[in-house]
Design a protein around this motif. Structure first.
Motif, PDB file in Angstrom:
ATOM      1  N   LEU A 297      -5.741  16.773  27.072  1.00 51.60           N
ATOM      2  CA  LEU A 297      -4.386  17.223  26.757  1.00 51.60           C
ATOM      3  C   LEU A 297      -4.089  16.927  25.290  1.00 51.60           C
ATOM      4  O   LEU A 297      -4.142  15.772  24.852  1.00 51.60           O
ATOM      5  N   SER A 298      -3.802  17.977  24.530  1.00 48.92           N
ATOM      6  CA  SER A 298      -3.408  17.845  23.127  1.00 48.92           C
ATOM      7  C   SER A 298      -1.893  17.978  23.054  1.00 48.92           C
ATOM      8  O   SER A 298      -1.339  19.001  23.466  1.00 48.92           O
ATOM      9  N   TRP A 299      -1.238  16.955  22.526  1.00 47.42           N
ATOM     10  CA  TRP A 299       0.230  16.848  22.594  1.00 47.42           C
ATOM     11  C   TRP A 299       0.845  16.993  21.210  1.00 47.42           C
ATOM     12  O   TRP A 299       0.336  16.436  20.223  1.00 47.42           O
ATOM     13  N   ASN A 300       1.926  17.751  21.128  1.00 49.04           N
ATOM     14  CA  ASN A 300       2.786  17.812  19.945  1.00 49.04           C
ATOM     15  C   ASN A 300       4.202  17.484  20.396  1.00 49.04           C
ATOM     16  O   ASN A 300       4.656  17.969  21.452  1.00 49.04           O
ATOM     17  N   GLY A 301       4.921  16.661  19.621  1.00 47.24           N
ATOM     18  CA  GLY A 301       6.281  16.304  19.998  1.00 47.24           C
ATOM     19  C   GLY A 301       7.146  15.978  18.794  1.00 47.24           C
ATOM     20  O   GLY A 301       6.630  15.720  17.692  1.00 47.24           O
ATOM     21  N   LEU A 302       8.454  16.019  19.021  1.00 48.87           N
ATOM     22  CA  LEU A 302       9.432  15.681  17.976  1.00 48.87           C
ATOM     23  C   LEU A 302      10.186  14.429  18.408  1.00 48.87           C
ATOM     24  O   LEU A 302      10.775  14.390  19.499  1.00 48.87           O
ATOM     25  N   LEU A 303      10.165  13.397  17.560  1.00 48.07           N
ATOM     26  CA  LEU A 303      10.865  12.157  17.898  1.00 48.07           C
ATOM     27  C   LEU A 303      12.366  12.394  17.978  1.00 48.07           C
ATOM     28  O   LEU A 303      12.954  13.091  17.144  1.00 48.07           O
ATOM     29  N   ARG A 304      12.966  11.781  18.992  1.00 52.42           N
ATOM     30  CA  ARG A 304      14.412  11.932  19.175  1.00 52.42           C
ATOM     31  C   ARG A 304      15.190  11.273  18.044  1.00 52.42           C
ATOM     32  O   ARG A 304      16.241  11.759  17.623  1.00 52.42           O
ATOM     33  N   SER A 305      14.671  10.166  17.525  1.00 51.42           N
ATOM     34  CA  SER A 305      15.422   9.380  16.537  1.00 51.42           C
ATOM     35  C   SER A 305      15.526  10.057  15.180  1.00 51.42           C
ATOM     36  O   SER A 305      16.575  10.017  14.525  1.00 51.42           O
ATOM     37  N   ASN A 306      14.453  10.718  14.729  1.00 47.42           N
ATOM     38  CA  ASN A 306      14.467  11.262  13.375  1.00 47.42           C
ATOM     39  C   ASN A 306      13.819  12.645  13.251  1.00 47.42           C
ATOM     40  O   ASN A 306      13.699  13.170  12.158  1.00 47.42           O
ATOM     41  N   GLY A 307      13.380  13.222  14.363  1.00 45.26           N
ATOM     42  CA  GLY A 307      12.804  14.559  14.349  1.00 45.26           C
ATOM     43  C   GLY A 307      11.407  14.650  13.773  1.00 45.26           C
ATOM     44  O   GLY A 307      10.895  15.756  13.544  1.00 45.26           O
ATOM     45  N   VAL A 308      10.739  13.518  13.554  1.00 50.66           N
ATOM     46  CA  VAL A 308       9.388  13.535  12.987  1.00 50.66           C
ATOM     47  C   VAL A 308       8.415  14.188  13.970  1.00 50.66           C
ATOM     48  O   VAL A 308       8.453  13.924  15.175  1.00 50.66           O
ATOM     49  N   HIS A 309       7.549  15.043  13.419  1.00 53.16           N
ATOM     50  CA  HIS A 309       6.548  15.758  14.213  1.00 53.16           C
ATOM     51  C   HIS A 309       5.368  14.820  14.472  1.00 53.16           C
ATOM     52  O   HIS A 309       4.698  14.362  13.556  1.00 53.16           O
ATOM     53  N   MET A 310       5.080  14.547  15.768  1.00 52.78           N
ATOM     54  CA  MET A 310       4.010  13.650  16.154  1.00 52.78           C
ATOM     55  C   MET A 310       2.932  14.416  16.938  1.00 52.78           C
ATOM     56  O   MET A 310       3.215  15.448  17.557  1.00 52.78           O
ATOM     57  N   ILE A 311       1.712  13.891  16.904  1.00 53.79           N
ATOM     58  CA  ILE A 311       0.624  14.466  17.697  1.00 53.79           C
ATOM     59  C   ILE A 311      -0.124  13.340  18.402  1.00 53.79           C
ATOM     60  O   ILE A 311      -0.053  12.164  18.003  1.00 53.79           O
TER      61      ILE A 311
END
Length: 346
Positions: A297-311
């Protein structure tokens, strides 16, 4: 050189980092030889490739495809790059050793092989892989031993080292829109259900491999929908978990619904939007109505606190039961290994 080679192979085994003797074969009707090599991959990764007998022949240099005999699951045809077909018979395997024989099409006749694994003690290496062979002392057997030895030395050693070298996993980078809408996974899901309907209509047999794989892919997407849903509604998970389950989530062993709900509203809630891409999906039947499912599973997400793009990227192994009267198959056990830790996109 030839006499040295024969003595070497009939009385011992060559290692990439040394040599150790085996009993003298002078009085035996066969000759043994081979080598051990330390590789970077873990023994679990090596054994996952070697024991995937129905689908994978990549550990055999030059093999491009495999087909299992429908009348004898221990026999398979190995199609090589040059078009040659080798008939291989599985003799025995357990958690550390696999024994096979080439019945026809091989470099030499009467070839029997053993693959073994053990934890490596060499720094930076994960697994000690043993590839041993046995040949009958028939005809010009000395030339056969020489041919096998030369091939292993010239080709096999480097091939095994490269095959099981650690490779940096690649996580696809999605756009913010794709993360928020789950576009790519929804597209895959739509195609899946289209194929699923066609499979049911065409086959009309619920035990077919094609039906089972589509059904278990549906289970994977149902799980992902639950953990990606911004509403953090845990109730739907009751439809896809067995009465007794174990989920390895973020270092926790989740065994109750309340623990799952806590996880979903805790660590999983750190992102405002996320989506997963599924790859390397494989289903193995363990026994009737019980299956092992593996996937990346390859995951992309946006942090709730600051909107930073994480993988991040994880490898999953599930044990699943499939009851035909339930809407979904059910997860009994989930094991998760981190391939790429959570990190911001540069």
């Amino acid at each position: 050189q030839k006499d040295t080679t024969l003595n070497f192979l009939t009385n011992g085994t060559w290692l990439s980092s040394g040599y150790y003797p085996v009993p003298d074969s002078t009085c035996r009707e066969y000759v043994q030889g081979g080598f051990n090599v330390d590789v970077e991959a873990s023994c679990g990764q090596v054994w996952g490739v070697v024991t995937d007998y129905d689908n994978d022949c990549t550990w055999i240099q030059g093999c491009v495809s495999v087909s299992v005999d429908p009348h004898n699951r221990n026999l398979r045809n190995l199609t090589m790059e040059n078009g040659n077909v080798i008939v291989q018979e599985l003799k025995y395997y357990d958690d550390e050793r696999l024994v096979y024989e080439y019945l026809s099409g091989a470099l030499v006749s009467g070839f029997k092989g053993t693959v073994s694994i053990a934890e490596s003690i060499v720094p930076g290496k994960g697994c000690l892989v043993g590839l041993l062979f046995e040949l009958p002392k028939e005809g010009n057997w000395q030339s056969s031993v020489e041919a096998v030895y030369q091939y292993q030395q010239a080709v096999t050693i480097d091939y095994i080292e490269n095959l099981f070298a650690k490779k940096e996993p690649q996580v696809p980078i999605l756009t913010v829109c794709e993360i928020k809408t789950g576009y790519k996974r929804n597209k895959e899901l739509a195609a899946l259900y289209g194929d699923f309907a066609a499979v049911v209509e065409r086959i009309k047999k619920q035990e077919s491999d094609e039906y089972i794989e589509n059904r278990l892919r549906s289970l994977a997407h149902a799980w992902l929908h639950i953990i990606e849903d911004p509403s953090r509604n845990a109730e739907p998970v009751k439809d896809i978990l067995a009465p007794e389950f174990s989920l390895g989530l973020g270092g926790q062993n989740v065994t109750t619904f309340s623990e799952f709900e806590t996880w979903l509203h805790g660590p999983a809630d750190a992102v405002s939007a996320s989506t997963h891409l599924v790859s390397d999906f494989k289903v193995t039947r363990l026994q009737r109505n019980t299956y092992e499912v593996t996937m990346v599973l390859s995951w992309n997400g946006l942090l709730r606190s600051n909107g930073v793009h994480m993988i991040a990227q994880t490898s999953h192994k599930w044990r699943v039961i499939n009851a035909r009267d339930d809407p979904y198959a059910r997860i009994v056990k989930m094991e998760v290994e981190t391939l790429v830790p959570f990190a911001p996109v540069d």
